[in-house]
Write a protein that holds these residues in place. Structure first.
Motif, PDB file in Angstrom:
ATOM      1  N   HIS A   1      12.520   0.660  -6.234  1.00 28.14           N
ATOM      2  CA  HIS A   1      11.666  -0.097  -5.960  1.00 28.14           C
ATOM      3  C   HIS A   1      10.837  -0.486  -7.413  1.00 28.14           C
ATOM      4  O   HIS A   1       9.847  -1.305  -7.541  1.00 28.14           O
ATOM      5  CB  HIS A   1      10.524   0.385  -5.201  1.00 28.14           C
ATOM      6  N   GLY A   2      11.272   0.051  -8.566  1.00 23.37           N
ATOM      7  CA  GLY A   2      10.816  -0.310  -9.750  1.00 23.37           C
ATOM      8  C   GLY A   2       9.364   0.011  -9.811  1.00 23.37           C
ATOM      9  O   GLY A   2       8.609  -0.574 -10.814  1.00 23.37           O
ATOM     10  N   LEU A   3       9.043   1.246  -9.296  1.00 25.43           N
ATOM     11  CA  LEU A   3       7.771   1.940  -9.372  1.00 25.43           C
ATOM     12  C   LEU A   3       7.445   2.802 -10.701  1.00 25.43           C
ATOM     13  O   LEU A   3       8.601   3.306 -11.207  1.00 25.43           O
ATOM     14  CB  LEU A   3       7.369   2.600  -8.332  1.00 25.43           C
ATOM     15  N   THR A   4       6.462   3.079 -11.133  1.00 33.39           N
ATOM     16  CA  THR A   4       6.168   3.986 -12.202  1.00 33.39           C
ATOM     17  C   THR A   4       6.062   5.341 -11.378  1.00 33.39           C
ATOM     18  O   THR A   4       6.061   5.386 -10.361  1.00 33.39           O
ATOM     19  CB  THR A   4       4.809   3.833 -12.831  1.00 33.39           C
ATOM     20  N   ALA A   5       5.883   6.507 -12.227  1.00 37.27           N
ATOM     21  CA  ALA A   5       6.008   7.777 -11.796  1.00 37.27           C
ATOM     22  C   ALA A   5       4.659   7.833 -10.879  1.00 37.27           C
ATOM     23  O   ALA A   5       4.830   8.526  -9.864  1.00 37.27           O
ATOM     24  CB  ALA A   5       5.959   8.785 -12.833  1.00 37.27           C
ATOM     25  N   GLU A   6       3.570   7.567 -11.388  1.00 42.33           N
ATOM     26  CA  GLU A   6       2.429   7.702 -10.720  1.00 42.33           C
ATOM     27  C   GLU A   6       2.243   6.755  -9.347  1.00 42.33           C
ATOM     28  O   GLU A   6       1.895   7.301  -8.155  1.00 42.33           O
ATOM     29  CB  GLU A   6       1.162   7.503 -11.360  1.00 42.33           C
ATOM     30  N   GLN A   7       2.934   5.579  -9.469  1.00 42.92           N
ATOM     31  CA  GLN A   7       3.053   4.880  -8.058  1.00 42.92           C
ATOM     32  C   GLN A   7       3.904   5.206  -7.208  1.00 42.92           C
ATOM     33  O   GLN A   7       3.690   5.472  -5.847  1.00 42.92           O
ATOM     34  CB  GLN A   7       3.615   3.389  -8.666  1.00 42.92           C
ATOM     35  N   ALA A   8       5.104   6.046  -7.656  1.00 44.81           N
ATOM     36  CA  ALA A   8       6.155   6.576  -6.693  1.00 44.81           C
ATOM     37  C   ALA A   8       5.372   7.727  -6.010  1.00 44.81           C
ATOM     38  O   ALA A   8       5.433   7.946  -4.765  1.00 44.81           O
ATOM     39  CB  ALA A   8       7.129   7.006  -7.419  1.00 44.81           C
ATOM     40  N   PHE A   9       4.541   8.638  -6.634  1.00 40.62           N
ATOM     41  CA  PHE A   9       3.882   9.767  -6.129  1.00 40.62           C
ATOM     42  C   PHE A   9       2.849   9.491  -5.241  1.00 40.62           C
ATOM     43  O   PHE A   9       2.781  10.045  -4.185  1.00 40.62           O
ATOM     44  CB  PHE A   9       3.333  10.603  -7.341  1.00 40.62           C
ATOM     45  N   ARG A  10       2.231   8.398  -5.454  1.00 42.14           N
ATOM     46  CA  ARG A  10       1.078   7.934  -4.447  1.00 42.14           C
ATOM     47  C   ARG A  10       1.796   7.323  -3.306  1.00 42.14           C
ATOM     48  O   ARG A  10       0.972   7.513  -2.078  1.00 42.14           O
ATOM     49  CB  ARG A  10       0.143   6.822  -5.027  1.00 42.14           C
ATOM     50  N   GLU A  11       2.924   6.781  -3.422  1.00 38.57           N
ATOM     51  CA  GLU A  11       3.586   6.189  -2.220  1.00 38.57           C
ATOM     52  C   GLU A  11       4.057   7.449  -1.366  1.00 38.57           C
ATOM     53  O   GLU A  11       3.860   7.310  -0.176  1.00 38.57           O
ATOM     54  CB  GLU A  11       4.770   5.634  -2.611  1.00 38.57           C
ATOM     55  N   LEU A  12       4.635   8.536  -2.049  1.00 40.36           N
ATOM     56  CA  LEU A  12       4.950   9.691  -1.251  1.00 40.36           C
ATOM     57  C   LEU A  12       3.682  10.243  -0.330  1.00 40.36           C
ATOM     58  O   LEU A  12       3.961  10.704   0.810  1.00 40.36           O
ATOM     59  CB  LEU A  12       5.599  10.717  -2.137  1.00 40.36           C
ATOM     60  N   LEU A  13       2.331  10.359  -1.070  1.00 42.05           N
ATOM     61  CA  LEU A  13       1.320  10.674  -0.555  1.00 42.05           C
ATOM     62  C   LEU A  13       0.925  10.040   0.527  1.00 42.05           C
ATOM     63  O   LEU A  13       0.538  10.393   1.635  1.00 42.05           O
ATOM     64  CB  LEU A  13       0.267  10.767  -1.615  1.00 42.05           C
ATOM     65  N   ARG A  14       1.117   8.592   0.428  1.00 44.04           N
ATOM     66  CA  ARG A  14       0.643   7.613   1.369  1.00 44.04           C
ATOM     67  C   ARG A  14       1.518   7.858   2.708  1.00 44.04           C
ATOM     68  O   ARG A  14       1.048   7.898   3.921  1.00 44.04           O
ATOM     69  CB  ARG A  14       0.880   6.257   1.134  1.00 44.04           C
ATOM     70  N   ARG A  15       2.878   7.934   2.331  1.00 39.74           N
ATOM     71  CA  ARG A  15       3.638   8.248   3.757  1.00 39.74           C
ATOM     72  C   ARG A  15       3.442   9.598   4.405  1.00 39.74           C
ATOM     73  O   ARG A  15       3.370   9.625   5.477  1.00 39.74           O
ATOM     74  CB  ARG A  15       5.116   8.273   3.167  1.00 39.74           C
ATOM     75  N   ALA A  16       3.024  10.719   3.409  1.00 38.73           N
ATOM     76  CA  ALA A  16       2.688  11.899   4.237  1.00 38.73           C
ATOM     77  C   ALA A  16       1.597  11.827   5.074  1.00 38.73           C
ATOM     78  O   ALA A  16       1.451  12.189   6.106  1.00 38.73           O
ATOM     79  CB  ALA A  16       2.443  12.835   2.958  1.00 38.73           C
TER      80      ALA A  16
END
Length: 244
Positions: free
Chosen positions: A205-220
């Motif tokens: 998805h072309g995310l930064t490392a922080e954006q990717a981690f925040r997306e994981l937290l959102r899903r959790a």
């Protein structure tokens, strides 16, 4: 403009500080006391610092303040841990030092900036506590004035972080309380899988490392599922979830 000149400690003085901390770690029977001495030394070594602290992150991505020299550090850290965003979360996620010149004007973490608006917190430097398995936490300093820190401050903090992580990993003597080993083991166990999951999202998805981690937290949080399970489902399963 800096609020005061930055005068980093000479290398021999920095070495002496760590020698003193190491000696105390070898004789103290309380891990939390040893870490408290460490953050106090960091606070005293960095001009302009209003407080220093250490946070650890477990396998579910939950952060906790392990040591803090002042109450304001605990409050500013708690806001980051509760919101899942902020400079320390970013430093841990990306594995690199993060510098904040003015929390009131920094737009990278708007929820956290609003949460600490009433605290005497304007400047911040946070650096990851690294191990062979990746960052397991962060070491940080706060200042009450804006523009109190520079890149040089970050370099000095990084000098503290390397031996700090090593010392923390070795406070496992026969009379040392074991409450620290749990967060460390959890952080180390889940870090590689979290990194892989972040990498998948970044590539897809072309995310930064922080954006990717925040997306994981959102899903959790949305699914009520532990972060470790979200990461495992992403790295092991064929499903291609969408970001949104």
């Amino acid at each position: 403009m800096l609020s005061q000149p930055f005068n980093p400690l000479p290398l021999d003085e920095l070495t002496a500080v760590f020698a003193r901390i190491k000696g105390l770690l070898l004789t103290e029977d309380k891990v939390d006391r040893a870490l408290q001495l460490l953050v106090q030394a960091v606070r005293d070594a960095i001009p302009g610092s209003a407080g220093a602290g250490i946070s650890l992150f477990d396998a579910q991505g939950r952060g906790s303040s392990t040591a803090a020299s002042e109450r304001l550090v605990e409050q500013a850290d708690a806001a980051q841990h509760d919101l899942g965003q902020g400079p320390c979360v970013a430093a841990w996620t990306a594995g690199k030092t993060v510098l904040v010149h003015d929390a009131a004007e920094d737009g990278r973490w708007p929820l956290w900036s609003r949460a600490v608006a009433s605290l005497p917190v304007r400047s911040l430097v946070s650096t990851p506590l690294g191990t062979t398995g990746g960052p397991i936490g962060t070491l940080k300093v706060y200042a009450a004035l804006p523009a109190a820190f520079t890149a040089e401050t970050g370099q000095l903090l990084e000098k503290f972080a390397v031996p700090a992580a090593t010392l923390m990993a070795h406070v496992q003597g026969p009379e040392t309380p074991r409450h620290l080993s749990g967060p460390f083991k959890g952080a180390l166990a889940g870090r590689d899988n979290t990194n892989r999951a972040c990498g998948i999202l970044m590539e897809r998805h072309g995310l930064t490392a922080e954006q990717a981690f925040r997306e994981l937290l959102r899903r959790a949080r949305t699914d009520g599922t532990p972060l470790s399970r979200v990461c495992s489902d992403l790295t092991d399963g064929p499903r291609l979830p969408t970001v949104g």
